[in-house]
Write an enzyme that holds these catalytic residues in place. Structure first.
Site, PDB file in Angstrom:
ATOM      1  N   LEU A 130     -74.504  14.565  -4.624  1.00  0.00           N
ATOM      2  CA  LEU A 130     -73.770  14.736  -6.409  1.00  0.00           C
ATOM      3  C   LEU A 130     -75.559  14.096  -6.484  1.00  0.00           C
ATOM      4  O   LEU A 130     -76.912  13.535  -6.204  1.00  0.00           O
ATOM      5  CB  LEU A 130     -73.336  13.521  -6.524  1.00  0.00           C
ATOM      6  CG  LEU A 130     -72.095  13.202  -6.115  1.00  0.00           C
ATOM      7  CD1 LEU A 130     -70.878  11.621  -6.250  1.00  0.00           C
ATOM      8  CD2 LEU A 130     -71.304  14.365  -6.529  1.00  0.00           C
ATOM      9  N   ASP A 131     -75.789  15.792  -7.516  1.00  0.00           N
ATOM     10  CA  ASP A 131     -77.619  15.280  -8.225  1.00  0.00           C
ATOM     11  C   ASP A 131     -77.585  13.302  -8.727  1.00  0.00           C
ATOM     12  O   ASP A 131     -76.471  13.208  -9.201  1.00  0.00           O
ATOM     13  CB  ASP A 131     -76.905  16.021  -9.035  1.00  0.00           C
ATOM     14  CG  ASP A 131     -76.863  17.456  -9.196  1.00  0.00           C
ATOM     15  OD1 ASP A 131     -77.359  18.146  -7.440  1.00  0.00           O
ATOM     16  OD2 ASP A 131     -77.108  18.622  -9.877  1.00  0.00           O
ATOM     17  N   VAL A 132     -78.187  13.637  -8.991  1.00  0.00           N
ATOM     18  CA  VAL A 132     -79.225  12.390  -9.423  1.00  0.00           C
ATOM     19  C   VAL A 132     -78.041  12.319 -11.029  1.00  0.00           C
ATOM     20  O   VAL A 132     -78.420  12.994 -11.344  1.00  0.00           O
ATOM     21  CB  VAL A 132     -80.661  12.370  -9.488  1.00  0.00           C
ATOM     22  CG1 VAL A 132     -81.210  10.819 -10.545  1.00  0.00           C
ATOM     23  CG2 VAL A 132     -81.247  12.068  -8.381  1.00  0.00           C
TER      24      VAL A 132
END
Length: 172
Positions: A4-6
């Protein structure tokens, strides 16, 4: 495999063995894993449901950003409207591909960035009004064949408190 993206909340799958890792990695490659996200985006996308088929590559001059560009890798995002409000819309999003920042880049390119996503053009005034310190993007459902039993398993995750509170502000 999957990450998951930050700033994106929600579900991820983690393998407990080398065999499970190999099976899951292949499932992601074969695109048999079902990934569903919810996002609060600025404005109202028109049409209210559709497919974004636009290649994504590294943004020239910005190492950490990506952009829709002809030289990019194929990227396909499906979406449908769940709720429409005055300043923002809640969408359900299904990924066919899984590029870095894919949802964020695609909706930014449509001029409907994820609320709170200042990296990809979100309105900082709206983000502040909604109390957002990150993009409103949540991995809500994940489904795949269990690497041991082969049985289809699906997991769901409710919104974290910060996203739930900002959604309530949009609704009122």
């Amino acid at each position: 495999m999957q990450r998951l993206d930050v700033g994106t909340s929600g579900l991820m799958v983690v393998a407990k063995s080398e065999k499970a890792y190999t099976v899951l990695k292949q499932a992601f490659r074969d695109r048999t894993v079902s990934k569903t996200y919810h996002s609060l985006v600025q404005g109202l996308p028109d049409p209210h449901e559709g497919t974004i088929d636009a290649p994504i590559g590294r943004h020239p001059g910005h190492d950490y950003r990506f952009a829709v560009m002809n030289s990019g890798r194929p990227s396909v995002t499906h979406y449908e409207l769940l709720e429409a409000h005055r300043s923002a819309s809640l969408l359900e999003i299904h990924l066919e591909t899984g590029r870095t920042h894919q949802i964020r880049v695609h909706f930014s390119a449509l001029r409907h960035p994820c609320c709170g996503d200042l990296t990809y053009g979100a309105d900082p005034t709206l983000a502040k009004r909604l109390g957002l310190e990150r993009q409103w993007l949540h991995a809500v459902r994940l489904g795949f064949d269990h690497p041991g039993s082969g049985e289809l398993v699906e997991f769901e995750s409710s919104y974290p408190e910060d996203l739930e509170q900002s959604l309530e502000k949009v609704r009122s």
